[in-house]
Scaffold this active site. Structure first.
Site, PDB file in Angstrom:
ATOM      1  N   GLY A  26       0.842  -1.276   0.000  1.00  0.00           N
ATOM      2  CA  GLY A  26       0.048  -0.144   0.040  1.00  0.00           C
ATOM      3  C   GLY A  26       0.868   1.233   0.117  1.00  0.00           C
ATOM      4  O   GLY A  26       2.097   1.261  -0.114  1.00  0.00           O
ATOM      5  N   GLY A  69       2.815   1.311   3.314  1.00  0.00           N
ATOM      6  CA  GLY A  69       3.666   0.393   3.664  1.00  0.00           C
ATOM      7  C   GLY A  69       4.822   0.539   2.502  1.00  0.00           C
ATOM      8  O   GLY A  69       5.951   0.099   3.021  1.00  0.00           O
ATOM      9  N   TYR A  75     -14.913   2.806  10.836  1.00  0.00           N
ATOM     10  CA  TYR A  75     -13.574   2.976  10.650  1.00  0.00           C
ATOM     11  C   TYR A  75     -12.979   3.673  11.939  1.00  0.00           C
ATOM     12  O   TYR A  75     -11.974   3.021  12.531  1.00  0.00           O
ATOM     13  CB  TYR A  75     -13.144   3.792   9.455  1.00  0.00           C
ATOM     14  CG  TYR A  75     -11.659   4.095   9.017  1.00  0.00           C
ATOM     15  CD1 TYR A  75     -10.875   2.933   8.637  1.00  0.00           C
ATOM     16  CD2 TYR A  75     -11.149   5.377   9.337  1.00  0.00           C
ATOM     17  CE1 TYR A  75      -9.750   3.136   8.363  1.00  0.00           C
ATOM     18  CE2 TYR A  75      -9.830   5.736   8.859  1.00  0.00           C
ATOM     19  CZ  TYR A  75      -9.175   4.551   8.431  1.00  0.00           C
ATOM     20  OH  TYR A  75      -7.735   4.605   8.226  1.00  0.00           O
TER      21      TYR A  75
END
Ligand SMILES: NC(=O)c1ccc[n+]([C@@H]2O[C@H](COP(=O)([O-])OP(=O)(O)OC[C@H]3O[C@@H](n4cnc5c(N)ncnc54)[C@H](OP(=O)(O)O)[C@@H]3O)[C@@H](O)[C@H]2O)c1
Length: 328
Positions: A26, A29, A148
Site C-alpha cells: 500500500g 507500507g 472506521y
C-alpha cells in the site's frame, strides 16, 4: 486519557532486525519498505495473496514461522468518506479482525515492539484545535466514518491493554490525510488529495473550464507526505517509549478551497473550482497537535508543493501502465 510511560534511553539500528511491515504494497507500507531497505533491515513481507491478515490462524502460523522482532502494522481496509459511508460493516469488521490478529500474534510470539497506524478520525467531530492525544473518546465521532474510527480506537486500546496486562511495547501513531506515491486515485475510494488531483487532471485533459469538489470548501484539512509519516514511524520505533500514542502531523492545515487551488496549480489546470454543497463537508477541522512527536525530534521534510508534484508524477505514471491499476 493516555498514560505516560518512561523507559531509559537506548541507541537503535534497524540493520539486520527482522522487521514485518503489514500492508507493504500500500501507499504507507511501500514508503516504509523504501526507507527501511536503505537501513539494512531484514524485511519480512507477505502480500495479501500469501497471507490474509483477517485469518487468525494464518497470521499466528506466519508469525510463528517468521518470528519478527519489530512490526509496523500498517495493513488495513482504507478508503475515503464515500467508501466509509457505503461499506461501514466491511470497515469495522475487516479492521477489527486484521489488527486483533496481528497485535495478538505479536504478543504471543514475543515481538519486541509494534507500531500501529490509527488515523485522525479517532478524534471527536468537534474538538479544540489543534487536537491533542488526550482528546480521544471525549465526544461523538464524525458520522460518515464512525465504523472506521471505532476500529482504529479499538486498535489503540488493544495496544494499551497488551502493554498494561503483559508489558508489551506496542504504541500507536495518528496521522492526518496522507498523500504521495502509491495513493489510490479511484473516484469512489480516494482520499481528499488524490480525489481532487484526479478531478483537476481530468478537467484539464477534457479542456473543461471547471471541476467540482464536494462540500463548500471551508473545512480545513491537514495533509502529510507519506515518506514523512514513514520517517516518523521509524523514529518512534527507535525511540524509548515515552507515551503510548503519538499524533504525527505537520502542525498546519489548509481549507479545502486552498488545497484545491494548490492542486490545480500543480496539475496546470487554469479553470475554476466549483463546490457541490449538496455533498457533506465532513468534519470542519482536524488539525493535530504534534508537540509530543516533535519532542522526540521528528519534523516533516517535504513541503506541499514538492509532495504534490511527486503525487502528480505518480498519478501520470499510473495512467501509462498497460493494465489498468486498481488504484485508478
Ligand atoms: N491514506 C490515508 O490518508 C491514511 C490516513 C490516516 C491513516 N491511514 C492508515 O495508514 C495505513 C496505511 O494506509 P494506506 O493509505 O497506505 O492504505 P493502502 O494503500 O490501502 O494499503 C493498505 C494495505 O493493506 C493491505 N491489506 C488490506 N486488507 C488486507 C488483508 N485482509 N490481508 C492482507 N493485507 C491487507 C492492502 O493489500 P492489497 O494491496 O492487496 O489491497 C494494502 O497493501 C492504514 O492503517 C490506514 O488506516 C491512512
Amino acid at each position: 486519557m493516555n498514560e505516560i510511560i518512561s523507559t531509559k534511553n537506548s541507541t537503535f539500528s534497524f540493520a539486520g532486525k527482522r522487521t514485518w511491515i503489514t500492508g507493504h504494497r500500500g501507499m504507507l507500507g511501500s514508503a516504509l519498505v523504501r526507507s527501511l531497505s536503505k537501513e539494512g533491515a531484514n524485511l519480512l513481507l507477505a502480500s495479501r495473496q500469501e497471507l490474509d491478515l483477517s485469518n487468525q490462524s494464518a497470521v499466528h502460523d506466519w508469525v510463528d514461522q517468521n518470528r519478527p522482532e519489530l512490526i509496523f502494522h500498517v495493513g488495513a481496509k482504507v478508503g475515503g468518506i464515500h467508501a466509509n459511508a457505503t461499506y461501514p460493516a466491511d470497515f469495522l469488521y475487516g479492521n477489527l479482525m486484521i489488527q486483533t490478529n496481528v497485535i495478538d500474534a505479536a504478543h504471543h510470539y514475543g515481538v519486541k515492539k509494534l507500531v500501529f497506524v490509527a488515523s485522525n478520525c479517532i478524534y471527536p467531530a468537534i474538538a479544540a484545535q489543534p487536537i491533542s492525544e488526550d482528546s480521544i473518546m471525549t465526544g461523538p465521532l464524525e458520522n460518515n466514518i464512525r465504523s472506521y474510527a471505532i476500529s482504529k480506537i479499538a486498535g489503540i486500546e488493544l495496544c494499551r491493554a497488551y502493554r498494561k496486562q503483559y508489558g508489551c511495547n506496542f504504541i500507536s501513531v495518528i496521522p492526518p490525510n496522507l498523500y504521495g506515491p502509491g495513493d489510490n486515485y479511484h473516484l469512489q475510494h480516494s482520499h481528499v488529495v488524490a480525489g481532487i488531483l484526479r478531478r483537476a487532471h481530468e478537467a484539464k485533459q477534457a479542456g473543461k473550464r471547471e471541476f467540482v469538489v464536494w462540500g463548500d470548501g471551508t473545512p480545513r484539512r491537514e495533509i502529510l507526505y507519506v515518506d514523512d509519516v514513514a520517517e516518523a514511524m521509524k523514529c518512534l520505533m527507535a525511540a524509548p517509549m515515552t507515551h503510548d500514542m503519538f499524533n504525527v502531523g505537520c502542525g498546519y492545515d489548509f481549507s479545502i478551497a486552498e488545497l484545491a487551488n494548490l492542486i490545480a496549480e500543480v496539475v496546470g489546470f487554469e479553470g475554476s473550482v466549483v463546490y457541490d454543497t449538496s455533498k457533506p463537508n465532513g468534519t470542519m477541522g482536524k488539525l493535530l497537535d504534534n508537540s509530543r512527536i516533535q519532542a522526540i525530534g521528528w519534523r516533516p521534510k517535504v513541503d506541499e508543493k514538492t509532495g504534490l508534484q511527486n503525487a502528480y508524477k505518480d498519478f501520470l505514471s499510473l495512467l501509462e501502465t498497460p493494465n489498468r491499476s486498481s488504484r485508478l
